[in-house]
Design an enzyme around this catalytic site. Structure first.
Site, short mmCIF file in Angstrom:
data_model
loop_
_atom_site.label_atom_id
_atom_site.label_comp_id
_atom_site.label_asym_id
_atom_site.label_seq_id
_atom_site.Cartn_x
_atom_site.Cartn_y
_atom_site.Cartn_z
N SER A 1 -2.73 -10.66 -7.40
CA SER A 1 -2.70 -10.04 -9.57
C SER A 1 -3.10 -11.02 -10.39
O SER A 1 -2.40 -10.97 -11.33
CB SER A 1 -1.43 -9.18 -9.42
OG SER A 1 -1.32 -7.77 -10.02
N ASP B 1 1.87 -3.98 -9.49
CA ASP B 1 0.91 -4.92 -10.20
C ASP B 1 1.58 -4.79 -11.35
O ASP B 1 2.03 -6.12 -11.98
CB ASP B 1 -0.13 -5.34 -9.82
CG ASP B 1 -0.68 -5.42 -8.40
OD1 ASP B 1 0.85 -5.47 -7.71
OD2 ASP B 1 -1.30 -5.46 -7.99
N ASP C 1 2.94 2.04 -3.62
CA ASP C 1 3.16 2.27 -4.49
C ASP C 1 2.60 3.07 -4.83
O ASP C 1 3.36 4.28 -5.05
CB ASP C 1 3.37 1.04 -5.18
CG ASP C 1 1.16 0.25 -5.13
OD1 ASP C 1 0.79 0.97 -4.22
OD2 ASP C 1 0.76 -0.50 -5.92
N GLU D 1 -6.86 0.93 -15.69
CA GLU D 1 -7.57 0.43 -14.31
C GLU D 1 -8.17 1.87 -13.64
O GLU D 1 -9.30 2.08 -13.46
CB GLU D 1 -6.65 -0.26 -13.27
CG GLU D 1 -6.15 -1.13 -13.07
CD GLU D 1 -7.09 -2.12 -12.53
OE1 GLU D 1 -7.93 -1.89 -12.02
OE2 GLU D 1 -6.26 -3.70 -12.98
N GLY E 1 -4.93 -11.60 -4.13
CA GLY E 1 -4.43 -11.08 -3.88
C GLY E 1 -3.13 -11.30 -4.47
O GLY E 1 -1.55 -10.80 -4.02
N TYR F 1 -10.11 -0.46 -0.82
CA TYR F 1 -9.02 0.01 -1.34
C TYR F 1 -9.06 1.04 -2.02
O TYR F 1 -8.25 2.07 -1.27
CB TYR F 1 -8.76 -1.04 -2.54
CG TYR F 1 -7.38 -0.37 -3.21
CD1 TYR F 1 -6.28 -0.77 -2.95
CD2 TYR F 1 -7.86 0.82 -3.85
CE1 TYR F 1 -4.59 0.11 -3.78
CE2 TYR F 1 -6.03 1.06 -5.28
CZ TYR F 1 -4.96 0.21 -4.46
OH TYR F 1 -3.83 1.13 -5.25
N HIS G 1 0.68 -1.19 0.12
CA HIS G 1 -0.02 0.42 0.03
C HIS G 1 0.87 1.30 -0.29
O HIS G 1 0.46 2.01 -0.18
CB HIS G 1 -0.84 0.15 1.32
CG HIS G 1 -1.72 -1.31 1.16
ND1 HIS G 1 -3.29 -0.72 -0.34
CD2 HIS G 1 -2.72 -2.06 1.31
CE1 HIS G 1 -3.95 -1.44 -0.10
NE2 HIS G 1 -4.06 -2.50 1.24
#
Length: 397
Positions: A133, A179, A42, A167, A131, A229, A40
């Site tokens: 990816s 990722d 990045d 995304e 988790g 998230y 968490h």
């Protein structure tokens, strides 16, 4: 179709059964990833330390003579059809095809045009929503397959950036770059120390000697877009804004939370009155420093210290970032009780998904049995486990 081990031959024969004989499709493999440490951060300008693993999503693709685009999945029924001139928009009914359409939409926005359509078959050995990816493996594997098939010559770094853009703009998930970046650029037998502020990386040999990473899947279903998230990211942005407006001069032009050292955080933390925001910021700053220390320990062959940093990371994610939950916490705690395990932590976005443990080779079987027993007793259903090796990033096979 019953799920089975995917090979190039299976992809080729299955593709022809669905789409007809003719020229063999090109087949690409896109790896899953673990993040050794650096969770968490990045999207907070920090350093992360991911590696590709030998679990893959496969893409078989072949050009068509018309402008039709067709998707199928080897293990899930249903065909999705579009055309090259489709104005791609997110539609929940399109399921996994949204990830593919998001990539095509991003390509179009960058000025790429398609001379013809194509048929595509997907198959994956990557646990979905686990988790490690699966969605990024799908995005990057598909983007690389399309680029190579049509000769678009998109760089690996741009493949990663396109996955992130898709995304953000198509899937409405405000993810970081980690990722997609590791899946696009990874190399076997290494992990990447990725500077997410500069989008630059250094390969670090992943010398685990007689240890290996065991992935522990909670088997709790969750979708990243539906999880907390985006909420966590918003809290971090709020923390950064508070610090920039504070009376501390070194915070005025703060580019991101991970630009702070722990010493600086101890000085300026009084500016954050909201205890929740304070915890989020503390995790980001402390996790960034753990990454640096963990990488140095690995370079020095100090695996015991690596394990300690993994555990410290999990505790920070549990207490300060609150992104674990009973499933991940049970796995981590049970793992650390087992002989041969020197470190364990959640990996990925959390709120379910996977954890990893660093386990001595000779103890892997007893480790899995021991953790499974405790996990089932607490949670009420079984977890899934597998040991993993390293892998290259997206590739043609």
């Amino acid at each position: 179709m019953e799920k089975t081990t995917v090979t190039k031959e299976l992809m080729t024969t299955s593709f022809k059964k669905i789409y007809g004989e003719g020229e063999n499709p090109r087949v690409f493999a896109s790896p899953a990833r673990i993040n050794v440490i650096g969770e968490h951060i990045d999207y907070n300008g920090g350093f992360v330390f991911p590696a590709c693993i030998d679990k893959y999503l496969y893409v078989a693709i072949r050009k068509r003579d018309d402008n039709k685009i067709t998707y199928n999945d080897l293990f899930f029924p249903g065909t999705f059809s579009f055309t090259t001139d489709t104005d791609f928009v997110f539609d929940k009914a399109n399921d996994y095809a949204n990830y593919l359409n998001g990539i095509l939409c991003t390509m179009k926005r960058r000025g790429i045009s398609f001379p013809c359509g194509f048929d595509c078959l997907i198959a994956s050995n990557v646990p979905p929503a686990g988790g490690i990816s699966s969605s990024s493996a799908l995005e990057c594997g598909f983007a690389w397959a399309v680029s190579e098939t049509f000769g678009f010559d998109i760089s690996r770094k741009d493949i990663a950036l396109m996955g992130q853009q898709s995304e953000h703009e198509f899937m409405n998930v405000n993810c970081g770059i980690m990722d997609q970046y590791i899946i696009a650029t990874g190399k076997k037998n290494t992990a990447e120390m990725l500077d997410c502020a500069k989008i630059e990386h250094t390969y670090v040999p992943l010398n685990l000697h007689d240890y290996k990473f065991v992935v522990m899947n909670t088997c709790k279903q969750r979708r990243l877009a539906d999880s907390k998230y985006n909420e966590r990211r918003s809290e971090c942005e709020k923390g950064l804004e508070i610090l920039r407006k504070s009376d501390f001069d070194f915070c005025k032009n703060l580019s991101d939370l991970c630009s702070l050292t722990m010493d600086q955080f101890e000085i300026c933390k009084s500016a954050i009155s909201d205890p929740v925001i304070l915890k989020r910021v503390r995790h980001c700053v402390s996790e960034n420093e753990r990454v640096k220390k963990c990488v140095e320990a690995l370079k020095n062959d100090d695996l015991i210290s690596v394990g300690k940093y993994l555990c410290a990371s999990h505790m920070s994610l549990k207490d300060d970032y609150e992104s674990t939950g009973i499933e991940l916490d049970t796995l981590q705690a049970a793992a650390m009780k087992q002989d041969g395990c020197i470190g364990a932590r959640m990996t990925g976005a959390g709120f379910g998904g996977c954890a990893i443990a660093l386990v001595k080779d000779d103890f892997v079987e007893s480790f899995i049995n021991g953790v499974q027993k405790e996990y089932t007793a607490v949670v009420g259903y079984e977890a899934a486990f597998f040991g993993c090796g390293s892998s290259d990033g997206v590739m043609e096979i």
